[in-house]
Design a protein around this motif. Structure first.
Motif, mmCIF file in Angstrom:
data_model
loop_
_atom_site.group_PDB
_atom_site.id
_atom_site.type_symbol
_atom_site.label_atom_id
_atom_site.label_comp_id
_atom_site.label_asym_id
_atom_site.label_seq_id
_atom_site.Cartn_x
_atom_site.Cartn_y
_atom_site.Cartn_z
ATOM 1 N N THR A 244 0.617 4.684 5.531
ATOM 2 C CA THR A 244 0.445 5.557 4.258
ATOM 3 C C THR A 244 0.433 6.946 4.703
ATOM 4 O O THR A 244 0.250 7.397 5.855
ATOM 5 C CB THR A 244 -1.080 5.143 3.714
ATOM 6 O OG1 THR A 244 -1.951 5.445 4.702
ATOM 7 C CG2 THR A 244 -0.658 3.803 2.964
ATOM 8 N N MET B 81 0.780 -1.143 0.064
ATOM 9 C CA MET B 81 0.021 0.038 0.029
ATOM 10 C C MET B 81 0.852 1.356 -0.073
ATOM 11 O O MET B 81 0.507 2.082 -0.673
ATOM 12 C CB MET B 81 -0.976 0.012 1.252
ATOM 13 C CG MET B 81 -1.960 -1.049 1.234
ATOM 14 S SD MET B 81 -2.926 -1.007 -0.219
ATOM 15 C CE MET B 81 -2.430 -2.474 -1.226
ATOM 16 N N PRO C 128 -6.773 7.096 0.751
ATOM 17 C CA PRO C 128 -6.959 6.717 -0.567
ATOM 18 C C PRO C 128 -8.017 7.345 -1.368
ATOM 19 O O PRO C 128 -8.937 8.160 -0.752
ATOM 20 C CB PRO C 128 -7.503 5.305 -0.537
ATOM 21 C CG PRO C 128 -8.120 5.311 0.908
ATOM 22 C CD PRO C 128 -7.395 6.285 1.765
ATOM 23 N N TYR D 171 -9.731 0.989 5.396
ATOM 24 C CA TYR D 171 -8.361 1.175 4.950
ATOM 25 C C TYR D 171 -7.446 1.744 5.962
ATOM 26 O O TYR D 171 -6.434 1.762 6.322
ATOM 27 C CB TYR D 171 -8.027 1.650 3.547
ATOM 28 C CG TYR D 171 -6.830 2.070 2.867
ATOM 29 C CD1 TYR D 171 -6.202 1.290 1.927
ATOM 30 C CD2 TYR D 171 -6.521 3.308 3.097
ATOM 31 C CE1 TYR D 171 -5.155 1.319 1.744
ATOM 32 C CE2 TYR D 171 -5.040 3.515 2.647
ATOM 33 C CZ TYR D 171 -4.509 2.598 1.909
ATOM 34 O OH TYR D 171 -3.154 2.876 1.422
ATOM 35 N N HIS E 263 -0.814 5.562 -6.135
ATOM 36 C CA HIS E 263 -2.285 5.709 -5.725
ATOM 37 C C HIS E 263 -2.950 4.624 -5.403
ATOM 38 O O HIS E 263 -2.830 3.458 -6.017
ATOM 39 C CB HIS E 263 -2.977 6.458 -6.973
ATOM 40 C CG HIS E 263 -2.175 7.527 -7.640
ATOM 41 N ND1 HIS E 263 -2.207 8.878 -7.052
ATOM 42 C CD2 HIS E 263 -1.351 7.674 -8.736
ATOM 43 C CE1 HIS E 263 -1.530 9.580 -8.007
ATOM 44 N NE2 HIS E 263 -0.948 9.046 -8.799
ATOM 45 N N VAL E 264 -3.561 4.865 -4.409
ATOM 46 C CA VAL E 264 -4.586 3.701 -3.793
ATOM 47 C C VAL E 264 -6.192 4.223 -3.913
ATOM 48 O O VAL E 264 -6.300 5.320 -3.510
ATOM 49 C CB VAL E 264 -4.307 3.394 -2.410
ATOM 50 C CG1 VAL E 264 -5.281 2.309 -1.882
ATOM 51 C CG2 VAL E 264 -2.831 2.730 -2.173
#
Length: 170
Positions: A73, A48, A77, A65, A53-54
């Motif tokens: 992160t 991740m 996202p 998430y 990009h997520v």
């Protein structure tokens, strides 16, 4: 793993579309299970973090998430709902004349209570009642998928769905 491989051996931008974090789908009921999952969870977190990009498919998944990867992160996202061909959806929910013989509604999911498939069955039964005068043109509801037979709750829910659907199962 593919995200990591692409990052290591390619200059391509990597976009990861997350349906639900894998690490939240597993049980950690013992120290042995927690130790077993440790490398998998670390790899998922690294993947991740490595993606350029997520994207997630819902606000619910965005929250999951955030809970799963809060330390991995730097940015949340982006939300991208699954696509729907809007040009094919010209009728309102009450426009039953648009339903043709052989029409069907398809839902492919895991048979888990959190998917709330019983609501689809109830709604579909209501639709069939409203279309009772056109019995030969009544649509079908197709629920496809599976469940983990080791999870007793999933087995119970599958039986409940079968009972709710009644004799209309094939």
């Amino acid at each position: 793993m593919p995200v990591l491989i692409f990052r290591l051996f390619s200059k391509a931008q990597v976009i990861f579309y997350c349906h639900f974090p894998d690490k939240l789908l597993t049980r950690r009921s013992s120290i042995l299970r927690r130790l077993y999952r440790l490398p998998f969870d670390a790899l998922e977190g690294l993947a991740m973090k490595s993606a350029h990009h997520v994207l997630v498919n819902s606000k619910f998944t965005a929250a999951a998430y955030a809970a799963a990867f809060h330390g991995w992160t730097r940015r949340p996202p982006a939300l991208l709902y699954p696509s729907v061909r809007l040009n094919k959806c010209k009728t309102s929910a009450r426009d039953f004349d648009s339903i043709r013989a052989g029409s069907f509604f398809l839902s492919i999911n895991r048979f888990e209570r959190k998917k709330r498939l019983h609501i689809a069955i109830h709604a579909f039964k209501s639709l069939r009642v409203q279309l009772s005068s056109r019995e030969t043109e009544a649509p079908y509801l197709i629920l496809g998928g599976g469940y983990d037979a080791r999870m007793q709750e999933n087995v119970k829910y599958y039986v409940e769905l079968q009972r709710l659907a009644g004799s209309n199962i094939s």
